[in-house]
Design an enzyme around this catalytic site. Structure first.
Site, PDB file in Angstrom:
ATOM      1  N   TYR A 142      61.431   7.248  -7.648  1.00 21.55           N
ATOM      2  CA  TYR A 142      60.400   7.960  -7.664  1.00 21.55           C
ATOM      3  C   TYR A 142      59.890   8.476  -6.367  1.00 21.55           C
ATOM      4  O   TYR A 142      58.996   9.561  -6.287  1.00 21.55           O
ATOM      5  CB  TYR A 142      59.179   6.896  -8.361  1.00 21.55           C
ATOM      6  CG  TYR A 142      59.344   6.972  -9.771  1.00 21.55           C
ATOM      7  CD1 TYR A 142      60.738   7.184 -10.436  1.00 21.55           C
ATOM      8  CD2 TYR A 142      58.576   6.284 -10.593  1.00 21.55           C
ATOM      9  CE1 TYR A 142      60.777   6.943 -11.735  1.00 21.55           C
ATOM     10  CE2 TYR A 142      58.608   5.948 -11.959  1.00 21.55           C
ATOM     11  CZ  TYR A 142      60.008   6.328 -12.528  1.00 21.55           C
ATOM     12  OH  TYR A 142      60.089   6.120 -13.992  1.00 21.55           O
ATOM     13  N   LYS A 190      71.704  -2.984 -11.819  1.00 23.95           N
ATOM     14  CA  LYS A 190      73.022  -2.456 -12.613  1.00 23.95           C
ATOM     15  C   LYS A 190      73.899  -2.283 -11.384  1.00 23.95           C
ATOM     16  O   LYS A 190      74.414  -1.509 -11.002  1.00 23.95           O
ATOM     17  CB  LYS A 190      72.365  -0.822 -12.924  1.00 23.95           C
ATOM     18  CG  LYS A 190      73.494  -0.130 -13.772  1.00 23.95           C
ATOM     19  CD  LYS A 190      73.740  -0.432 -15.050  1.00 23.95           C
ATOM     20  CE  LYS A 190      74.688   0.267 -15.931  1.00 23.95           C
ATOM     21  NZ  LYS A 190      75.147  -0.144 -17.118  1.00 23.95           N
ATOM     22  N   ASP A 222      70.906  -2.569 -18.924  1.00 21.32           N
ATOM     23  CA  ASP A 222      71.230  -2.294 -20.463  1.00 21.32           C
ATOM     24  C   ASP A 222      71.258  -3.401 -21.149  1.00 21.32           C
ATOM     25  O   ASP A 222      70.615  -3.506 -22.487  1.00 21.32           O
ATOM     26  CB  ASP A 222      72.448  -1.448 -20.493  1.00 21.32           C
ATOM     27  CG  ASP A 222      73.570  -2.058 -19.382  1.00 21.32           C
ATOM     28  OD1 ASP A 222      73.319  -2.866 -18.773  1.00 21.32           O
ATOM     29  OD2 ASP A 222      74.671  -1.401 -19.364  1.00 21.32           O
ATOM     30  N   ASP A 246      59.710   0.765 -15.111  1.00 22.17           N
ATOM     31  CA  ASP A 246      58.950   1.575 -15.770  1.00 22.17           C
ATOM     32  C   ASP A 246      59.345   1.590 -17.160  1.00 22.17           C
ATOM     33  O   ASP A 246      58.452   1.186 -18.276  1.00 22.17           O
ATOM     34  CB  ASP A 246      59.153   2.886 -15.143  1.00 22.17           C
ATOM     35  CG  ASP A 246      58.001   3.953 -15.773  1.00 22.17           C
ATOM     36  OD1 ASP A 246      57.049   3.483 -16.435  1.00 22.17           O
ATOM     37  OD2 ASP A 246      57.982   5.091 -15.435  1.00 22.17           O
ATOM     38  N   ASP A 250      57.350  -0.751 -20.624  1.00 24.60           N
ATOM     39  CA  ASP A 250      56.810  -0.206 -21.722  1.00 24.60           C
ATOM     40  C   ASP A 250      57.592  -0.727 -23.135  1.00 24.60           C
ATOM     41  O   ASP A 250      56.770  -0.969 -23.823  1.00 24.60           O
ATOM     42  CB  ASP A 250      57.304   1.371 -21.881  1.00 24.60           C
ATOM     43  CG  ASP A 250      55.847   2.104 -21.127  1.00 24.60           C
ATOM     44  OD1 ASP A 250      55.026   1.306 -20.410  1.00 24.60           O
ATOM     45  OD2 ASP A 250      55.722   3.101 -21.361  1.00 24.60           O
TER      46      ASP A 250
END
Ligand code: NAD
Length: 356
Positions: A142, A190, A222, A246, A250
């Site tokens: 970001y 990851k 994942d 992020d 959620d």
């Protein structure tokens, strides 16, 4: 205690939900003999409308001069529906986090017993779920540069960057949280593909011996996305980078049954900020129907952050009582319970304030 709190209600339902949290804080102040002084600042679309800047210098000054910040939400359809707008409310949010050095977003997830049936997951799977997601907030993709498009506009690129210092400071927050809880830390990355993830994992392994009482578990993102749904009760503290965080936070929020219930804290080296995890829910603005509990619970986190544990616990207990007695807004009204009617934002705030 005398506490200076910056209030940044923001846009949409922000002013309504922050108003209810202030009502609850004032009830706490009255009951426990504290003085809370508030200073309001503009952020988001309302700040653009008033000053042209989504995070004005005056707001930054108010935050810096406060002991803690209570934030509502930003966002307005006027900007959401205009992708060409150069100045956007979200820029205010990112700039606020960056300039206040808020590098750690802490999101607790608790499933209230009286609400297990509201979860989209089976009740036996979510009952007892109680974990904290810690998301790195000021680094990664970001903020990484370069970011943009090629001259012909047909290729786009983002850059994910993490320094040792950024990783160490967020992992420190995570290890310390785990130490205060059930002592299981899951580092989500990851590392099989991404260089920044390999740095995260290397640093976590280097730091782990300093926290011998904490069990560290490494999980690819994942797999973590699946495990959060398959066995949410397994987790205690999860820590991860900005983009993964992020998405996972959620995803986790859905488990509880309503976005309107989940608080968060953003911590850094300076002033800490407390906010609900949801957005400005513009469809509900001005209707007195939004759930104020996420913001009220954010105020409870604020109280605990400044050392007022008993006061924070009193607010949580009052929220639980409201939920157990069905004093809830429409997002929590269960169609299967005949006779239960939705209460307004202000009625829920009044009830919680009266029961702290
Ligand atoms: N931290 C922030 O300020 C933040 C976070 C997310 C989105 N946003 C912004 O908010 C605006 C709306 O975005 P969105 O619709 O994707 O997300 P949102 O969180 O505002 O709303 C999504 C849905 O969640 C439910 N919801 C959210 N808050 C609730 C509450 N307090 N009570 C009851 N139900 C609630 C509603 O069903 C709503 O339709 C956009 O402009 C977006 O950019 C801001």
């Amino acid at each position: 205690m005398n506490l200076n709190i910056a209030l940044l209600p923001g846009d949409g339902i922000g002013p309504e939900i922050v108003g209810e949290a202030v009502k609850v804080l004032d009830a706490v102040g009255k009951k426990y003999g504290h003085t809370f002084n508030y200073k309001k600042g503009l952020v988001g679309a309302c700040a653009i409308d008033a000053t042209g800047d989504p995070y004005p210098a005056e707001t930054h000054k108010i935050c810096r001069e406060s002991d803690a910040v209570l934030f509502g939400a930003i966002g307005d359809p006027k900007y959401d529906n205009d992708p060409s707008a150069k100045v956007r409310p979200e820029q205010g949010l990112l700039r606020m986090r960056k300039s206040l050095g808020l590098f750690a977003n802490v999101r607790p997830l608790v499933v209230f017993d009286s609400l297990v049936e509201r979860s989209p997951l089976k009740a036996e799977r979510v009952k007892g779920a109680d974990f904290v997601c810690i998301r790195e907030l000021t680094g990664g993709m970001y903020f990484g540069r370069p970011q943009g498009r090629s001259e012909d506009g047909n290729t786009a690129y983002d850059t994910c960057v993490y320094s040792r210092e950024e990783v160490e400071r967020i992992l420190k927050v995570a290890f310390e949280q785990a130490r205060k809880r059930r002592k299981l830390l899951t580092v989500v990355d990851k590392a099989n593909v991404i260089a920044t993830s390999r740095l995260w994992r290397q640093i976590a392994k280097e730091m782990a011996p300093q926290y011998p009482d904490v069990q560290v578990d490494y999980m690819f993102v994942d797999n973590a996305a699946m495990q959060i749904i398959q066995r949410p009760t397994y987790f205690d503290v999860l820590v991860t980078e900005n983009l993964f965080g992020d998405i996972l936070t959620d995803e986790s929020s859905v488990i509880s049954g309503s976005l309107g219930l989940l608080p968060s804290a953003s911590l850094g080296s300076d002033v800490a900020l407390f906010e609900p995890i949801h957005g400005s829910y513009p469809q509900a603005a001005g209707k007195n129907i939004a759930n104020p509990m996420a913001t009220i619970l954010s105020a409870a986190m604020l109280l605990e952050h400044v050392g007022l544990q008993q006061e924070g616990a009193a607010v949580r207990a009052a929220v639980e009582k409201a939920i157990a007695q069905g004093v809830v807004t429409e997002d929590l009204v269960d169609a299967s319970m005949p006779g239960q009617t939705a209460r307004s934002t202000t009625e829920v705030g009044d009830f919680v304030a009266a029961h702290v």
